[in-house]
Design a protein around this motif. Structure first.
Motif, PDB file in Angstrom:
ATOM      1  N   ALA A  36      30.816  52.945  66.703  1.00 31.09           N
ATOM      2  CA  ALA A  36      31.882  53.373  67.313  1.00 31.09           C
ATOM      3  C   ALA A  36      32.772  52.279  68.095  1.00 31.09           C
ATOM      4  CB  ALA A  36      32.180  55.075  67.738  1.00 31.09           C
ATOM      5  N   LYS A  37      31.994  51.706  68.799  1.00 27.91           N
ATOM      6  CA  LYS A  37      32.180  50.734  69.718  1.00 27.91           C
ATOM      7  C   LYS A  37      32.460  49.157  69.041  1.00 27.91           C
ATOM      8  CE  LYS A  37      30.638  47.197  73.596  1.00 27.91           C
ATOM      9  NZ  LYS A  37      29.918  47.002  74.505  1.00 27.91           N
ATOM     10  N   ALA A  38      31.140  48.952  67.865  1.00 34.19           N
ATOM     11  CA  ALA A  38      30.500  47.665  67.405  1.00 34.19           C
ATOM     12  C   ALA A  38      32.797  48.102  66.113  1.00 34.19           C
ATOM     13  CB  ALA A  38      30.098  47.679  66.261  1.00 34.19           C
ATOM     14  N   TYR A  39      32.611  49.261  65.746  1.00 37.75           N
ATOM     15  CA  TYR A  39      33.648  49.386  64.598  1.00 37.75           C
ATOM     16  C   TYR A  39      35.728  49.015  65.403  1.00 37.75           C
ATOM     17  CZ  TYR A  39      30.793  51.236  61.241  1.00 37.75           C
ATOM     18  OH  TYR A  39      29.991  51.557  59.757  1.00 37.75           O
ATOM     19  N   GLN A  40      35.799  49.917  66.979  1.00 42.63           N
ATOM     20  CA  GLN A  40      36.613  49.732  67.661  1.00 42.63           C
ATOM     21  C   GLN A  40      36.529  47.634  67.566  1.00 42.63           C
ATOM     22  OE1 GLN A  40      35.968  52.504  70.908  1.00 42.63           O
ATOM     23  NE2 GLN A  40      37.681  53.233  70.349  1.00 42.63           N
ATOM     24  N   GLU A  41      35.616  47.772  68.461  1.00 41.17           N
ATOM     25  CA  GLU A  41      35.497  46.180  68.297  1.00 41.17           C
ATOM     26  C   GLU A  41      36.555  44.781  67.079  1.00 41.17           C
ATOM     27  OE1 GLU A  41      32.333  43.803  69.967  1.00 41.17           O
ATOM     28  OE2 GLU A  41      32.312  45.543  71.531  1.00 41.17           O
ATOM     29  N   LEU A  42      35.525  45.499  66.413  1.00 38.00           N
ATOM     30  CA  LEU A  42      35.862  44.987  64.927  1.00 38.00           C
ATOM     31  C   LEU A  42      37.735  44.996  64.614  1.00 38.00           C
ATOM     32  CD1 LEU A  42      35.960  44.421  61.572  1.00 38.00           C
ATOM     33  CD2 LEU A  42      34.717  46.173  60.881  1.00 38.00           C
ATOM     34  N   VAL A  43      38.032  46.631  64.603  1.00 44.48           N
ATOM     35  CA  VAL A  43      39.495  46.864  64.942  1.00 44.48           C
ATOM     36  C   VAL A  43      40.571  46.417  64.901  1.00 44.48           C
ATOM     37  CG1 VAL A  43      41.409  48.343  64.426  1.00 44.48           C
ATOM     38  CG2 VAL A  43      39.130  48.945  63.555  1.00 44.48           C
ATOM     39  N   GLU A  44      40.085  45.910  67.148  1.00 43.26           N
ATOM     40  CA  GLU A  44      41.046  45.035  67.963  1.00 43.26           C
ATOM     41  C   GLU A  44      41.522  43.328  66.834  1.00 43.26           C
ATOM     42  OE1 GLU A  44      42.646  45.390  69.933  1.00 43.26           O
ATOM     43  OE2 GLU A  44      42.446  47.935  69.466  1.00 43.26           O
ATOM     44  N   GLY A  55      19.337  39.678  66.929  1.00 44.94           N
ATOM     45  CA  GLY A  55      18.663  38.431  67.351  1.00 44.94           C
ATOM     46  C   GLY A  55      20.122  37.192  66.730  1.00 44.94           C
ATOM     47  N   ALA A  56      20.697  37.284  66.237  1.00 43.44           N
ATOM     48  CA  ALA A  56      21.432  36.752  65.668  1.00 43.44           C
ATOM     49  C   ALA A  56      22.873  36.465  66.568  1.00 43.44           C
ATOM     50  CB  ALA A  56      22.253  36.338  64.647  1.00 43.44           C
ATOM     51  N   GLU A  57      23.236  37.716  67.465  1.00 46.68           N
ATOM     52  CA  GLU A  57      24.688  37.482  68.327  1.00 46.68           C
ATOM     53  C   GLU A  57      24.726  36.587  68.915  1.00 46.68           C
ATOM     54  OE1 GLU A  57      26.860  41.883  70.282  1.00 46.68           O
ATOM     55  OE2 GLU A  57      24.357  42.136  70.070  1.00 46.68           O
ATOM     56  N   TYR A  58      24.200  35.931  69.597  1.00 42.71           N
ATOM     57  CA  TYR A  58      24.639  34.775  69.949  1.00 42.71           C
ATOM     58  C   TYR A  58      24.692  34.189  69.202  1.00 42.71           C
ATOM     59  CZ  TYR A  58      21.278  31.571  68.566  1.00 42.71           C
ATOM     60  OH  TYR A  58      20.078  30.624  68.068  1.00 42.71           O
ATOM     61  N   LEU A  59      25.118  33.516  68.451  1.00 46.62           N
ATOM     62  CA  LEU A  59      25.580  32.666  67.643  1.00 46.62           C
ATOM     63  C   LEU A  59      27.207  33.661  67.411  1.00 46.62           C
ATOM     64  CD1 LEU A  59      22.881  32.246  64.765  1.00 46.62           C
ATOM     65  CD2 LEU A  59      23.563  30.545  66.492  1.00 46.62           C
ATOM     66  N   SER A  60      27.991  34.294  67.697  1.00 51.95           N
ATOM     67  CA  SER A  60      28.379  34.677  67.414  1.00 51.95           C
ATOM     68  C   SER A  60      30.168  34.771  68.214  1.00 51.95           C
ATOM     69  CB  SER A  60      28.857  36.721  66.985  1.00 51.95           C
ATOM     70  OG  SER A  60      28.693  36.919  68.255  1.00 51.95           O
ATOM     71  N   VAL A  61      29.122  33.992  69.286  1.00 55.17           N
ATOM     72  CA  VAL A  61      29.765  33.393  70.224  1.00 55.17           C
ATOM     73  C   VAL A  61      31.651  32.363  69.999  1.00 55.17           C
ATOM     74  CG1 VAL A  61      30.296  32.396  72.710  1.00 55.17           C
ATOM     75  CG2 VAL A  61      28.274  34.250  72.003  1.00 55.17           C
ATOM     76  N   ASN A  62      30.552  31.550  68.973  1.00 54.75           N
ATOM     77  CA  ASN A  62      31.363  30.843  68.403  1.00 54.75           C
ATOM     78  C   ASN A  62      31.612  30.223  67.194  1.00 54.75           C
ATOM     79  OD1 ASN A  62      31.992  28.945  71.236  1.00 54.75           O
ATOM     80  ND2 ASN A  62      29.555  28.496  70.475  1.00 54.75           N
ATOM     81  N   ALA A  63      31.258  31.533  66.565  1.00 50.32           N
ATOM     82  CA  ALA A  63      31.903  31.498  64.838  1.00 50.32           C
ATOM     83  C   ALA A  63      33.155  32.173  64.811  1.00 50.32           C
ATOM     84  CB  ALA A  63      31.033  33.090  64.151  1.00 50.32           C
ATOM     85  N   PRO A  64      33.865  31.756  63.749  1.00 49.65           N
ATOM     86  CA  PRO A  64      35.117  32.396  63.326  1.00 49.65           C
ATOM     87  C   PRO A  64      35.037  33.447  63.112  1.00 49.65           C
ATOM     88  CG  PRO A  64      33.832  30.449  61.591  1.00 49.65           C
ATOM     89  CD  PRO A  64      32.891  30.480  62.766  1.00 49.65           C
ATOM     90  N   ALA A  98      34.425  39.243  62.163  1.00 47.02           N
ATOM     91  CA  ALA A  98      33.884  40.743  61.936  1.00 47.02           C
ATOM     92  C   ALA A  98      33.379  41.366  60.746  1.00 47.02           C
ATOM     93  CB  ALA A  98      35.821  40.696  61.361  1.00 47.02           C
ATOM     94  N   GLN A  99      33.098  40.385  60.238  1.00 50.47           N
ATOM     95  CA  GLN A  99      31.469  40.730  59.053  1.00 50.47           C
ATOM     96  C   GLN A  99      30.535  40.914  59.913  1.00 50.47           C
ATOM     97  OE1 GLN A  99      30.470  37.556  56.460  1.00 50.47           O
ATOM     98  NE2 GLN A  99      29.476  39.079  55.212  1.00 50.47           N
ATOM     99  N   PHE A 100      30.329  40.522  61.471  1.00 47.17           N
ATOM    100  CA  PHE A 100      28.933  40.396  61.478  1.00 47.17           C
ATOM    101  C   PHE A 100      29.251  42.173  63.035  1.00 47.17           C
ATOM    102  CE2 PHE A 100      26.994  40.492  65.885  1.00 47.17           C
ATOM    103  CZ  PHE A 100      25.582  40.325  65.954  1.00 47.17           C
ATOM    104  N   LEU A 101      30.178  42.466  63.129  1.00 47.27           N
ATOM    105  CA  LEU A 101      30.451  43.541  63.753  1.00 47.27           C
ATOM    106  C   LEU A 101      30.980  44.731  62.788  1.00 47.27           C
ATOM    107  CD1 LEU A 101      33.740  42.774  66.580  1.00 47.27           C
ATOM    108  CD2 LEU A 101      31.447  43.525  66.609  1.00 47.27           C
ATOM    109  N   PHE A 102      30.893  44.760  61.301  1.00 48.75           N
ATOM    110  CA  PHE A 102      30.910  45.633  59.971  1.00 48.75           C
ATOM    111  C   PHE A 102      29.550  45.870  60.029  1.00 48.75           C
ATOM    112  CE2 PHE A 102      31.426  46.826  55.244  1.00 48.75           C
ATOM    113  CZ  PHE A 102      32.691  48.166  56.502  1.00 48.75           C
ATOM    114  N   VAL A 103      29.011  44.869  59.271  1.00 46.25           N
ATOM    115  CA  VAL A 103      27.912  44.889  59.104  1.00 46.25           C
ATOM    116  C   VAL A 103      26.773  45.668  60.281  1.00 46.25           C
ATOM    117  CG1 VAL A 103      25.492  44.436  58.256  1.00 46.25           C
ATOM    118  CG2 VAL A 103      27.845  43.170  57.666  1.00 46.25           C
TER     119      VAL A 103
END
Length: 422
Positions: free
Chosen positions: A88-96, A46-55, A60-65
Protein backbone atom coordinates in the motif's frame (compact mmCIF):
# COMPACT_ATOMS: atom_id res chain seq x y z
CA UNK A 1 37.66 23.42 -18.61
CA UNK A 2 37.98 21.43 -15.42
CA UNK A 3 34.48 22.39 -14.19
CA UNK A 4 33.02 21.44 -17.58
CA UNK A 5 34.64 18.03 -17.25
CA UNK A 6 32.97 17.54 -13.87
CA UNK A 7 29.54 18.38 -15.33
CA UNK A 8 30.04 15.92 -18.18
CA UNK A 9 31.22 13.22 -15.75
CA UNK A 10 28.21 13.76 -13.51
CA UNK A 11 25.83 13.49 -16.45
CA UNK A 12 27.59 10.30 -17.51
CA UNK A 13 27.22 8.90 -13.95
CA UNK A 14 23.48 9.66 -13.92
CA UNK A 15 23.09 7.98 -17.28
CA UNK A 16 24.92 4.84 -16.09
CA UNK A 17 22.89 4.75 -12.83
CA UNK A 18 19.63 5.10 -14.75
CA UNK A 19 20.66 2.31 -17.10
CA UNK A 20 21.55 0.10 -14.13
CA UNK A 21 18.18 0.68 -12.47
CA UNK A 22 16.32 -0.07 -15.70
CA UNK A 23 18.06 -3.43 -15.87
CA UNK A 24 17.21 -4.18 -12.24
CA UNK A 25 13.55 -3.29 -12.78
CA UNK A 26 13.42 -5.55 -15.85
CA UNK A 27 15.01 -8.38 -13.85
CA UNK A 28 12.48 -7.86 -11.05
CA UNK A 29 9.59 -7.86 -13.56
CA UNK A 30 10.89 -11.10 -15.04
CA UNK A 31 11.10 -12.72 -11.59
CA UNK A 32 7.58 -11.52 -10.75
CA UNK A 33 6.15 -12.91 -14.00
CA UNK A 34 7.75 -16.29 -13.25
CA UNK A 35 6.00 -16.31 -9.86
CA UNK A 36 9.09 -15.53 -7.77
CA UNK A 37 7.94 -12.41 -5.95
CA UNK A 38 10.50 -12.82 -3.15
CA UNK A 39 13.34 -12.70 -5.69
CA UNK A 40 11.79 -9.61 -7.29
CA UNK A 41 11.79 -7.83 -3.91
CA UNK A 42 15.42 -8.84 -3.30
CA UNK A 43 16.42 -7.37 -6.68
CA UNK A 44 14.49 -4.14 -6.08
CA UNK A 45 15.85 -3.73 -2.54
CA UNK A 46 19.37 -4.00 -3.93
CA UNK A 47 18.63 -1.31 -6.53
CA UNK A 48 16.63 1.07 -4.35
CA UNK A 49 19.58 3.45 -3.84
CA UNK A 50 19.70 3.98 -7.60
CA UNK A 51 16.17 5.42 -7.62
CA UNK A 52 17.23 8.56 -5.74
CA UNK A 53 18.55 10.24 -8.88
CA UNK A 54 16.38 8.36 -11.39
CA UNK A 55 13.84 10.14 -13.62
CA UNK A 56 10.27 10.24 -12.32
CA UNK A 57 9.09 7.73 -14.92
CA UNK A 58 11.61 5.15 -13.70
CA UNK A 59 10.79 5.85 -10.04
CA UNK A 60 7.13 5.25 -10.83
CA UNK A 61 7.91 1.98 -12.61
CA UNK A 62 10.13 0.90 -9.72
CA UNK A 63 7.35 1.56 -7.17
CA UNK A 64 4.74 -0.15 -9.34
CA UNK A 65 6.75 -3.36 -9.68
CA UNK A 66 7.60 -3.25 -5.98
CA UNK A 67 3.94 -2.83 -5.01
CA UNK A 68 2.91 -5.70 -7.31
CA UNK A 69 5.57 -8.02 -5.86
CA UNK A 70 4.63 -7.19 -2.26
CA UNK A 71 0.92 -7.66 -2.97
CA UNK A 72 1.64 -11.01 -4.61
CA UNK A 73 3.54 -12.13 -1.50
CA UNK A 74 0.63 -11.03 0.71
CA UNK A 75 -1.81 -12.95 -1.52
CA UNK A 76 0.39 -16.03 -1.00
CA UNK A 77 0.14 -15.49 2.79
CA UNK A 78 3.83 -14.64 3.09
CA UNK A 79 3.90 -12.20 6.04
CA UNK A 80 0.54 -11.01 4.74
CA UNK A 81 -0.03 -8.13 7.18
CA UNK A 82 3.45 -6.69 6.72
CA UNK A 83 3.51 -7.04 2.94
CA UNK A 84 0.00 -5.60 2.50
CA UNK A 85 1.12 -2.53 4.41
CA UNK A 86 4.35 -2.18 2.41
CA UNK A 87 2.51 -2.71 -0.89
CA UNK A 88 0.00 0.00 0.00
CA UNK A 89 2.84 2.38 0.87
CA UNK A 90 4.57 1.72 -2.48
CA UNK A 91 1.34 2.31 -4.44
CA UNK A 92 0.57 5.50 -2.51
CA UNK A 93 4.07 6.87 -3.17
CA UNK A 94 3.59 6.03 -6.84
CA UNK A 95 0.24 7.86 -7.07
CA UNK A 96 1.69 10.94 -5.32
CA UNK A 97 4.76 10.90 -7.57
CA UNK A 98 2.75 10.73 -10.80
CA UNK A 99 0.33 13.34 -9.52
CA UNK A 100 3.23 15.73 -8.93
CA UNK A 101 4.87 14.97 -12.29
CA UNK A 102 1.61 15.21 -14.25
CA UNK A 103 2.11 11.76 -15.80
CA UNK A 104 -0.23 8.94 -14.79
CA UNK A 105 1.02 5.81 -16.51
CA UNK A 106 0.61 3.48 -13.50
CA UNK A 107 -1.75 5.40 -11.23
CA UNK A 108 -5.00 3.83 -12.45
CA UNK A 109 -3.73 0.29 -11.86
CA UNK A 110 -2.17 1.31 -8.54
CA UNK A 111 -5.49 2.81 -7.40
CA UNK A 112 -7.27 -0.48 -8.17
CA UNK A 113 -4.64 -2.34 -6.16
CA UNK A 114 -5.01 0.10 -3.24
CA UNK A 115 -8.74 -0.60 -3.23
CA UNK A 116 -8.03 -4.34 -3.26
CA UNK A 117 -5.65 -3.97 -0.30
CA UNK A 118 -8.21 -1.90 1.57
CA UNK A 119 -10.83 -4.64 1.16
CA UNK A 120 -8.33 -7.30 2.21
CA UNK A 121 -7.48 -5.32 5.35
CA UNK A 122 -11.16 -4.94 6.26
CA UNK A 123 -11.86 -8.65 5.72
CA UNK A 124 -8.74 -9.58 7.70
CA UNK A 125 -9.85 -7.25 10.51
CA UNK A 126 -13.27 -8.91 10.63
CA UNK A 127 -11.56 -12.32 10.81
CA UNK A 128 -9.34 -11.05 13.66
CA UNK A 129 -12.28 -9.82 15.72
CA UNK A 130 -14.05 -13.17 15.36
CA UNK A 131 -11.15 -14.85 17.20
CA UNK A 132 -10.79 -12.10 19.82
CA UNK A 133 -7.75 -10.51 18.15
CA UNK A 134 -9.28 -7.05 18.48
CA UNK A 135 -6.00 -5.14 18.77
CA UNK A 136 -4.75 -6.59 15.48
CA UNK A 137 -8.13 -5.94 13.86
CA UNK A 138 -8.13 -2.31 14.98
CA UNK A 139 -4.72 -1.72 13.39
CA UNK A 140 -5.92 -3.16 10.07
CA UNK A 141 -9.08 -1.04 10.12
CA UNK A 142 -7.05 2.09 10.75
CA UNK A 143 -4.67 1.12 7.91
CA UNK A 144 -7.74 0.73 5.66
CA UNK A 145 -8.83 4.24 6.67
CA UNK A 146 -5.35 5.59 5.89
CA UNK A 147 -5.68 4.18 2.37
CA UNK A 148 -9.01 5.95 1.79
CA UNK A 149 -9.71 8.81 4.17
CA UNK A 150 -13.04 9.48 2.48
CA UNK A 151 -14.28 6.21 3.95
CA UNK A 152 -14.41 7.48 7.53
CA UNK A 153 -16.54 4.54 8.69
CA UNK A 154 -13.30 2.54 8.97
CA UNK A 155 -11.87 5.11 11.39
CA UNK A 156 -15.01 4.74 13.50
CA UNK A 157 -14.79 0.94 13.44
CA UNK A 158 -11.08 1.08 14.30
CA UNK A 159 -11.84 3.20 17.39
CA UNK A 160 -14.66 0.86 18.46
CA UNK A 161 -12.42 -2.18 17.99
CA UNK A 162 -9.71 -0.61 20.14
CA UNK A 163 -12.36 -0.23 22.85
CA UNK A 164 -13.12 -3.96 22.55
CA UNK A 165 -9.38 -4.60 22.88
CA UNK A 166 -9.40 -2.42 26.03
CA UNK A 167 -6.72 -0.22 24.45
CA UNK A 168 -8.39 2.97 25.60
CA UNK A 169 -5.40 5.21 24.82
CA UNK A 170 -5.49 4.26 21.13
CA UNK A 171 -9.28 4.39 21.08
CA UNK A 172 -9.32 7.90 22.55
CA UNK A 173 -6.82 9.09 19.93
CA UNK A 174 -9.09 7.87 17.10
CA UNK A 175 -12.26 9.19 18.75
CA UNK A 176 -10.59 12.59 19.00
CA UNK A 177 -9.81 12.34 15.28
CA UNK A 178 -13.48 11.55 14.59
CA UNK A 179 -14.45 14.49 16.79
CA UNK A 180 -12.14 16.81 14.80
CA UNK A 181 -13.83 15.62 11.59
CA UNK A 182 -17.27 16.17 13.22
CA UNK A 183 -18.07 12.66 12.02
CA UNK A 184 -21.71 11.65 12.24
CA UNK A 185 -22.10 8.34 10.45
CA UNK A 186 -25.74 9.16 9.84
CA UNK A 187 -26.79 7.59 6.57
CA UNK A 188 -29.54 6.04 4.53
CA UNK A 189 -28.97 2.53 3.17
CA UNK A 190 -30.95 1.01 0.31
CA UNK A 191 -31.53 -2.73 -0.12
CA UNK A 192 -33.43 -5.15 -2.35
CA UNK A 193 -33.49 -8.94 -2.70
CA UNK A 194 -31.73 -10.38 -5.74
CA UNK A 195 -34.11 -12.87 -7.38
CA UNK A 196 -31.24 -15.00 -8.71
CA UNK A 197 -29.61 -15.89 -5.37
CA UNK A 198 -32.29 -14.66 -2.94
CA UNK A 199 -29.65 -12.52 -1.22
CA UNK A 200 -30.15 -8.91 -0.20
CA UNK A 201 -28.03 -6.47 -2.25
CA UNK A 202 -26.88 -3.03 -1.08
CA UNK A 203 -27.32 0.06 -3.29
CA UNK A 204 -25.76 3.49 -2.92
CA UNK A 205 -28.88 5.31 -4.07
CA UNK A 206 -32.61 4.67 -4.11
CA UNK A 207 -32.60 5.33 -7.86
CA UNK A 208 -30.13 2.47 -8.50
CA UNK A 209 -32.20 0.07 -6.43
CA UNK A 210 -35.57 1.13 -7.82
CA UNK A 211 -34.32 0.81 -11.38
CA UNK A 212 -33.44 -2.87 -10.87
CA UNK A 213 -36.69 -3.52 -9.01
CA UNK A 214 -38.54 -2.04 -11.97
CA UNK A 215 -36.50 -4.21 -14.37
CA UNK A 216 -37.60 -7.26 -12.38
CA UNK A 217 -34.16 -8.51 -11.25
CA UNK A 218 -34.80 -7.51 -7.62
CA UNK A 219 -37.72 -7.44 -5.19
CA UNK A 220 -38.67 -6.51 -1.61
CA UNK A 221 -36.96 -3.10 -1.55
CA UNK A 222 -36.32 -1.63 1.87
CA UNK A 223 -34.64 1.49 3.24
CA UNK A 224 -32.66 1.58 6.46
CA UNK A 225 -32.00 4.83 8.29
CA UNK A 226 -28.74 4.69 10.24
CA UNK A 227 -28.81 7.15 13.16
CA UNK A 228 -25.99 9.52 14.08
CA UNK A 229 -23.07 7.91 15.90
CA UNK A 230 -21.95 11.16 17.52
CA UNK A 231 -23.67 10.27 20.77
CA UNK A 232 -21.78 6.99 21.00
CA UNK A 233 -18.48 8.63 20.04
CA UNK A 234 -18.72 11.35 22.67
CA UNK A 235 -20.09 8.88 25.20
CA UNK A 236 -16.99 6.71 24.75
CA UNK A 237 -14.69 9.74 24.92
CA UNK A 238 -16.39 10.76 28.15
CA UNK A 239 -16.30 7.24 29.62
CA UNK A 240 -12.59 6.90 28.84
CA UNK A 241 -11.94 10.22 30.58
CA UNK A 242 -14.09 9.10 33.53
CA UNK A 243 -12.12 5.86 33.75
CA UNK A 244 -8.92 7.91 33.87
CA UNK A 245 -10.42 10.08 36.60
CA UNK A 246 -10.63 13.11 34.29
CA UNK A 247 -14.22 14.11 35.06
CA UNK A 248 -13.85 17.74 33.97
CA UNK A 249 -12.42 16.69 30.59
CA UNK A 250 -15.31 14.27 30.14
CA UNK A 251 -17.93 16.91 30.84
CA UNK A 252 -16.20 19.42 28.58
CA UNK A 253 -16.01 16.92 25.70
CA UNK A 254 -19.77 16.35 25.78
CA UNK A 255 -20.56 20.01 26.37
CA UNK A 256 -18.45 21.04 23.37
CA UNK A 257 -20.17 18.38 21.26
CA UNK A 258 -23.61 19.71 22.14
CA UNK A 259 -22.57 23.27 21.24
CA UNK A 260 -21.31 22.06 17.85
CA UNK A 261 -24.34 19.85 17.23
CA UNK A 262 -27.27 21.47 19.08
CA UNK A 263 -29.94 19.41 17.28
CA UNK A 264 -28.34 16.01 17.89
CA UNK A 265 -30.52 14.56 20.67
CA UNK A 266 -28.21 11.55 21.05
CA UNK A 267 -25.72 13.90 22.67
CA UNK A 268 -28.26 14.87 25.35
CA UNK A 269 -28.46 11.18 26.23
CA UNK A 270 -24.67 10.98 26.29
CA UNK A 271 -24.46 13.91 28.69
CA UNK A 272 -27.26 12.43 30.82
CA UNK A 273 -25.42 9.12 30.96
CA UNK A 274 -22.24 10.92 32.04
CA UNK A 275 -24.00 12.58 34.96
CA UNK A 276 -25.58 9.23 35.78
CA UNK A 277 -22.08 7.69 35.90
CA UNK A 278 -20.93 10.44 38.28
CA UNK A 279 -24.05 10.02 40.49
CA UNK A 280 -25.35 13.54 39.79
CA UNK A 281 -28.99 12.51 39.67
CA UNK A 282 -30.41 16.04 39.66
CA UNK A 283 -28.57 16.99 36.46
CA UNK A 284 -29.35 13.58 34.98
CA UNK A 285 -33.10 14.05 35.50
CA UNK A 286 -32.91 17.58 34.12
CA UNK A 287 -31.26 16.35 30.93
CA UNK A 288 -33.76 13.50 30.53
CA UNK A 289 -36.58 16.04 30.81
CA UNK A 290 -34.87 18.22 28.20
CA UNK A 291 -34.57 15.28 25.80
CA UNK A 292 -38.26 14.42 26.18
CA UNK A 293 -39.28 18.05 25.74
CA UNK A 294 -37.39 18.26 22.46
CA UNK A 295 -38.83 15.03 21.05
CA UNK A 296 -41.78 13.77 23.14
CA UNK A 297 -42.80 11.14 20.56
CA UNK A 298 -39.39 10.05 19.23
CA UNK A 299 -39.50 6.29 19.83
CA UNK A 300 -35.73 5.84 19.35
CA UNK A 301 -35.04 8.53 21.93
CA UNK A 302 -37.55 7.10 24.41
CA UNK A 303 -36.17 3.60 23.87
CA UNK A 304 -32.66 4.86 24.61
CA UNK A 305 -33.95 6.54 27.75
CA UNK A 306 -35.21 3.10 28.76
CA UNK A 307 -31.78 1.59 28.09
CA UNK A 308 -30.05 4.29 30.17
CA UNK A 309 -32.53 3.84 33.04
CA UNK A 310 -32.18 0.05 32.96
CA UNK A 311 -28.39 0.45 32.98
CA UNK A 312 -28.78 2.52 36.16
CA UNK A 313 -30.99 -0.30 37.59
CA UNK A 314 -33.90 2.12 37.71
CA UNK A 315 -36.23 -0.59 36.42
CA UNK A 316 -39.51 1.16 37.16
CA UNK A 317 -38.48 4.14 35.03
CA UNK A 318 -37.08 1.88 32.30
CA UNK A 319 -40.37 -0.06 32.16
CA UNK A 320 -42.25 3.22 31.81
CA UNK A 321 -40.10 4.22 28.83
CA UNK A 322 -40.34 0.79 27.13
CA UNK A 323 -44.12 0.78 27.54
CA UNK A 324 -44.25 4.26 26.00
CA UNK A 325 -42.29 3.01 22.99
CA UNK A 326 -44.72 0.09 22.57
CA UNK A 327 -47.65 2.48 22.84
CA UNK A 328 -46.21 4.75 20.12
CA UNK A 329 -44.97 1.94 17.88
CA UNK A 330 -46.40 -1.54 18.62
CA UNK A 331 -43.92 -3.07 16.13
CA UNK A 332 -40.79 -1.78 17.90
CA UNK A 333 -39.36 -5.23 18.61
CA UNK A 334 -36.37 -4.15 20.74
CA UNK A 335 -38.70 -2.66 23.33
CA UNK A 336 -40.33 -6.08 23.85
CA UNK A 337 -36.95 -7.85 23.94
CA UNK A 338 -35.42 -5.39 26.41
CA UNK A 339 -38.48 -5.46 28.63
CA UNK A 340 -38.32 -9.26 28.87
CA UNK A 341 -34.55 -9.26 29.39
CA UNK A 342 -34.83 -6.67 32.14
CA UNK A 343 -37.45 -8.72 33.97
CA UNK A 344 -35.40 -11.91 33.63
CA UNK A 345 -32.43 -10.25 35.37
CA UNK A 346 -34.23 -10.81 38.68
CA UNK A 347 -34.17 -14.58 38.15
CA UNK A 348 -30.52 -14.86 39.17
CA UNK A 349 -31.21 -13.19 42.51
CA UNK A 350 -34.07 -15.64 43.16
CA UNK A 351 -32.02 -18.69 42.12
CA UNK A 352 -29.04 -17.63 44.26
CA UNK A 353 -31.27 -17.38 47.32
CA UNK A 354 -32.98 -20.71 46.57
CA UNK A 355 -29.62 -22.46 46.32
CA UNK A 356 -28.59 -21.21 49.75
CA UNK A 357 -31.64 -22.64 51.50
CA UNK A 358 -31.58 -25.84 53.52
CA UNK A 359 -34.29 -28.40 54.24
CA UNK A 360 -35.74 -27.01 57.46
CA UNK A 361 -39.49 -26.23 57.53
CA UNK A 362 -38.82 -22.48 57.44
CA UNK A 363 -36.37 -22.88 54.55
CA UNK A 364 -38.84 -25.02 52.60
CA UNK A 365 -41.54 -22.44 53.18
CA UNK A 366 -39.22 -19.72 51.85
CA UNK A 367 -38.28 -21.96 48.93
CA UNK A 368 -41.93 -22.29 47.89
CA UNK A 369 -42.36 -18.51 48.04
CA UNK A 370 -39.28 -17.99 45.85
CA UNK A 371 -40.43 -20.68 43.43
CA UNK A 372 -43.75 -18.88 42.98
CA UNK A 373 -41.93 -15.55 42.55
CA UNK A 374 -39.79 -17.12 39.83
CA UNK A 375 -42.85 -18.54 38.06
CA UNK A 376 -44.62 -15.16 38.27
CA UNK A 377 -41.52 -13.50 36.86
CA UNK A 378 -41.48 -15.93 33.91
CA UNK A 379 -45.19 -15.39 33.27
CA UNK A 380 -44.66 -11.63 33.19
CA UNK A 381 -42.19 -12.01 30.29
CA UNK A 382 -44.41 -14.21 28.11
CA UNK A 383 -46.49 -11.39 26.47
CA UNK A 384 -43.30 -9.51 25.48
CA UNK A 385 -41.43 -12.57 24.21
CA UNK A 386 -44.45 -13.89 22.28
CA UNK A 387 -44.90 -10.50 20.61
CA UNK A 388 -41.20 -10.37 19.73
CA UNK A 389 -41.41 -13.84 18.15
CA UNK A 390 -44.52 -12.77 16.26
CA UNK A 391 -42.71 -9.69 14.90
CA UNK A 392 -39.48 -11.52 14.11
CA UNK A 393 -40.07 -15.30 13.90
CA UNK A 394 -36.54 -15.95 12.62
CA UNK A 395 -34.92 -14.43 15.71
CA UNK A 396 -33.48 -17.64 17.16
CA UNK A 397 -32.29 -16.09 20.44
CA UNK A 398 -35.73 -14.74 21.31
CA UNK A 399 -37.40 -18.02 20.37
CA UNK A 400 -34.95 -19.98 22.55
CA UNK A 401 -35.63 -17.67 25.48
CA UNK A 402 -39.36 -18.16 25.10
CA UNK A 403 -38.87 -21.94 24.87
CA UNK A 404 -36.94 -21.85 28.15
CA UNK A 405 -39.77 -19.91 29.79
CA UNK A 406 -42.37 -22.39 28.50
CA UNK A 407 -40.23 -25.28 29.77
CA UNK A 408 -39.77 -23.74 33.23
CA UNK A 409 -43.54 -23.26 33.52
CA UNK A 410 -44.24 -26.74 32.12
CA UNK A 411 -46.29 -25.24 29.26
CA UNK A 412 -45.82 -28.34 27.11
CA UNK A 413 -48.38 -27.50 24.40
CA UNK A 414 -46.94 -24.04 23.80
CA UNK A 415 -43.38 -25.41 23.90
CA UNK A 416 -44.08 -28.05 21.23
CA UNK A 417 -45.92 -25.58 18.99
CA UNK A 418 -43.04 -23.08 19.05
CA UNK A 419 -40.41 -25.80 18.66
CA UNK A 420 -42.16 -27.08 15.54
CA UNK A 421 -41.86 -23.64 13.92
CA UNK A 422 -38.09 -23.35 14.47
Amino acid sequence: MKSRYVIIASALFLSVASFAQKNEIKAAEKALKSGNSAEAITILDGAEYLSVNAPDAEKAQFLFVKGNALLDLANKNVEADKNLSLAAKAYQELVELEKASGKTKYSAQATVSISEIKNKLINAAIADTKVNKDAEGAIKLYDAYELDKNDTINLYYAASTYVNAKDYVSALKLYEELKALNYSGKATYYYAVNKVNNQEDFFKTAADRDRLVKMGTHEKPRTEEVPSKRGEIYKNIALIYVQEGKILEAKKAVSDARITNPDDTSLILTEANLYLETKDMDTYKKLIAEALQKNPNDVDLIFNLGVVSAGAKNYAEAEKFYNKVIELNPKYINAYINMAAMKLEDEKVIIDEMNKLGTSPSDMKRYNVLKKNREDLFRSTIPYLEKAVELEPKNVDVSKTLLNVYSALEMTTEYKALKAKM
